[in-house]
Motif scaffolding. Structure first.
Motif, PDB file in Angstrom:
ATOM      1  N   PHE A 148       0.808  -1.227   0.000  1.00 29.95           N
ATOM      2  CA  PHE A 148       0.000   0.000   0.000  1.00 29.95           C
ATOM      3  C   PHE A 148       0.841   1.278   0.000  1.00 29.95           C
ATOM      4  CE2 PHE A 148      -3.655  -2.724   0.725  1.00 29.95           C
ATOM      5  CZ  PHE A 148      -4.579  -2.096  -0.098  1.00 29.95           C
ATOM      6  N   ASP A 149       2.155   1.134   0.170  1.00 33.61           N
ATOM      7  CA  ASP A 149       3.008   2.316  -0.007  1.00 33.61           C
ATOM      8  C   ASP A 149       3.832   2.197  -1.297  1.00 33.61           C
ATOM      9  OD1 ASP A 149       4.578   0.263   0.878  1.00 33.61           O
ATOM     10  OD2 ASP A 149       5.767   1.460   2.261  1.00 33.61           O
ATOM     11  N   LYS A 150       3.460   1.209  -2.121  1.00 29.51           N
ATOM     12  CA  LYS A 150       4.151   1.043  -3.418  1.00 29.51           C
ATOM     13  C   LYS A 150       3.102   0.726  -4.468  1.00 29.51           C
ATOM     14  CE  LYS A 150       8.425  -0.872  -1.497  1.00 29.51           C
ATOM     15  NZ  LYS A 150       7.964  -1.408  -0.205  1.00 29.51           N
ATOM     16  N   ILE A 151       2.324   1.736  -4.800  1.00 28.88           N
ATOM     17  CA  ILE A 151       1.229   1.547  -5.754  1.00 28.88           C
ATOM     18  C   ILE A 151       1.576   2.261  -7.051  1.00 28.88           C
ATOM     19  CG2 ILE A 151      -1.217   2.013  -6.195  1.00 28.88           C
ATOM     20  CD1 ILE A 151      -1.832   1.550  -3.323  1.00 28.88           C
ATOM     21  N   LYS A 152       1.396   1.532  -8.178  1.00 24.95           N
ATOM     22  CA  LYS A 152       1.737   2.117  -9.472  1.00 24.95           C
ATOM     23  C   LYS A 152       0.477   2.194 -10.336  1.00 24.95           C
ATOM     24  CE  LYS A 152       4.501   0.756 -13.240  1.00 24.95           C
ATOM     25  NZ  LYS A 152       5.188  -0.362 -13.795  1.00 24.95           N
ATOM     26  N   LEU A 153       0.273   3.359 -10.938  1.00 28.14           N
ATOM     27  CA  LEU A 153      -0.881   3.529 -11.826  1.00 28.14           C
ATOM     28  C   LEU A 153      -0.607   2.846 -13.157  1.00 28.14           C
ATOM     29  CD1 LEU A 153      -3.635   5.013 -12.336  1.00 28.14           C
ATOM     30  CD2 LEU A 153      -2.285   6.885 -13.267  1.00 28.14           C
ATOM     31  N   LEU A 154      -1.520   1.944 -13.585  1.00 26.08           N
ATOM     32  CA  LEU A 154      -1.316   1.233 -14.862  1.00 26.08           C
ATOM     33  C   LEU A 154      -2.196   1.789 -15.972  1.00 26.08           C
ATOM     34  CD1 LEU A 154      -1.312  -2.486 -13.613  1.00 26.08           C
ATOM     35  CD2 LEU A 154       0.649  -0.978 -13.961  1.00 26.08           C
ATOM     36  N   GLY A 155      -3.367   2.238 -15.612  1.00 17.79           N
ATOM     37  CA  GLY A 155      -4.285   2.746 -16.642  1.00 17.79           C
ATOM     38  C   GLY A 155      -5.354   3.590 -16.004  1.00 17.79           C
TER      39      GLY A 155
END
Ligand code: KG4
Ligand code: ZN
Length: 329
Positions: A148-155
């Motif tokens: 939850f502190d390493k979230i990446k937006l994919l789309g």
């Protein structure tokens, strides 16, 4: 540990008390009815409603849970994204409580809190990585959740958000705000393919503005011929609901295949949609899981904020300082 959650990012004023991940109370007052005649949220009205209601929801949440303020060990608050005037009310309220009670404060991203919804009341399912799907009035996004502190937006949507389009189309068709529940109520699965509408999708990005225009033109076309009766409206709106939901489902299935992940945690107001819930469950393959939160945790509420705040504090050692500021985006 008891966590107090505070949510004021849009038109819901909400406070929740959690014991670890267990929700003891989750009290929300929505200013929704005050926005109805405008067909959308009016920021100034929302801000004033938060100011009026924030104490009520705090004492409502404390009363329901039977927990007094001095037992609270952590204060979690949504600090982004949202309407700036609305966010400021919650953030300043949380900062004042943190200072007065001498308890730690943690600022939470509202979108990530939506992804956390399925983990409330049971934290054993938290196995990283997984995909996050947020579909709400302001967002339509797919995330890679390494933690939850390493979230990446994919789309994400390239224009309107999914719920926003439900709201705008409902308004054009003379239905009540918010449009999502109103269209879902009319939805008849037998008419899902009656009209051939399509949403734009390019990889994991979505576009809803084209289908919005198509629905508005169709309405004008039928109106001109005096043919826009109740039955036609149901057919048009059912075809719209199915097409927009299918676009979301196909994007998330593509993300699952691309990133070889079996679990998707879903959240946001549109996850209340009956057809989306059905289609996600139907799309589960072997070992796959779409985590779909109970209805009470899909829309904006403080329990999801408290849950994620507690996770970040307890598992990741995160805290925010009293200089925490609201961020609109
Ligand atoms: O997450 P949420 O409460 O607020 C935001 O953060 O935006 O989502 C509100 C949105 C509104 O656009 C509303 O129309 C939509 O969620 N919504 C639905 C349904 N229930 C709420 N959309 C489709 N079907 C529903 N059943
Ligand atoms: Zn939301």
């Amino acid at each position: 540990m008891y966590t107090l959650g505070i949510e004021t990012s849009c038109d819901e004023t909400s406070c929740a008390i959690l014991k670890d991940y267990k929700v003891l109370s989750n009290v929300t007052i929505s200013s929704l009815r005050e926005h109805r005649k405008y067909g959308g949220v009016v920021p100034e009205i929302a801000t004033r409603a938060h100011l009026k209601n924030i104490n009520k929801v705090l004492y409502g949440a404390l009363g329901t849970s039977g927990i007094s303020l001095d037992k609270i060990g952590l204060i979690a608050v949504t600090y982004k994204p949202g309407l700036i005037g609305s966010l400021v009310v919650g953030v300043n309220f949380a900062k004042a409580l943190s200072y007065a009670l001498k308890k730690p404060l943690i600022g939470v991203n509202h979108l990530y809190a939506h992804i956390f919804a399925s983990f409330l009341n049971n934290d054993e399912k938290l196995e990283f990585p997984f995909l996050g799907l947020v579909v709400s009035g302001g967002h339509s996004e797919i995330y890679y959740v390494k933690d939850f502190d390493k979230i990446k937006l994919l789309g994400q949507t390239q224009d309107d958000a999914c719920g926003e389009v439900f709201d705008k189309i409902a308004k054009a068709y003379g239905l009540d705000y918010p449009g999502g529940p109103a269209i879902d109520k009319l939805f008849d699965v037998r008419h899902k393919d009656y009209f051939k509408f399509k949403c734009g999708r390019s990889g994991l990005n979505l576009s809803f503005s084209g289908i919005k225009t198509a629905l508005i033109y169709k309405k004008m076309e039928f109106e001109k011929k005096n043919l826009l009766d109740k039955n036609t409206k149901v057919k048009l709106l059912s075809s719209f609901q199915a097409a927009s939901i299918e676009a979301v489902v196909s994007a998330i299935l593509e993300a699952k295949a691309q990133y070889k992940l079996k679990v998707v945690a879903c959240g946001g107001g549109v996850v209340a949609n009956s057809y989306l819930r059905k289609r996600l469950k139907e799309s589960e393959g072997k070992g796959d899981r779409f985590l779909i939160p109970p209805l009470e945790y899909t829309a904006d509420n403080a329990a999801i904020v408290a849950g994620l705040g507690f996770y970040l504090y307890n598992k990741k050692g995160k805290v925010s300082s009293l200089t925490l500021e609201a961020e609109a985006n």
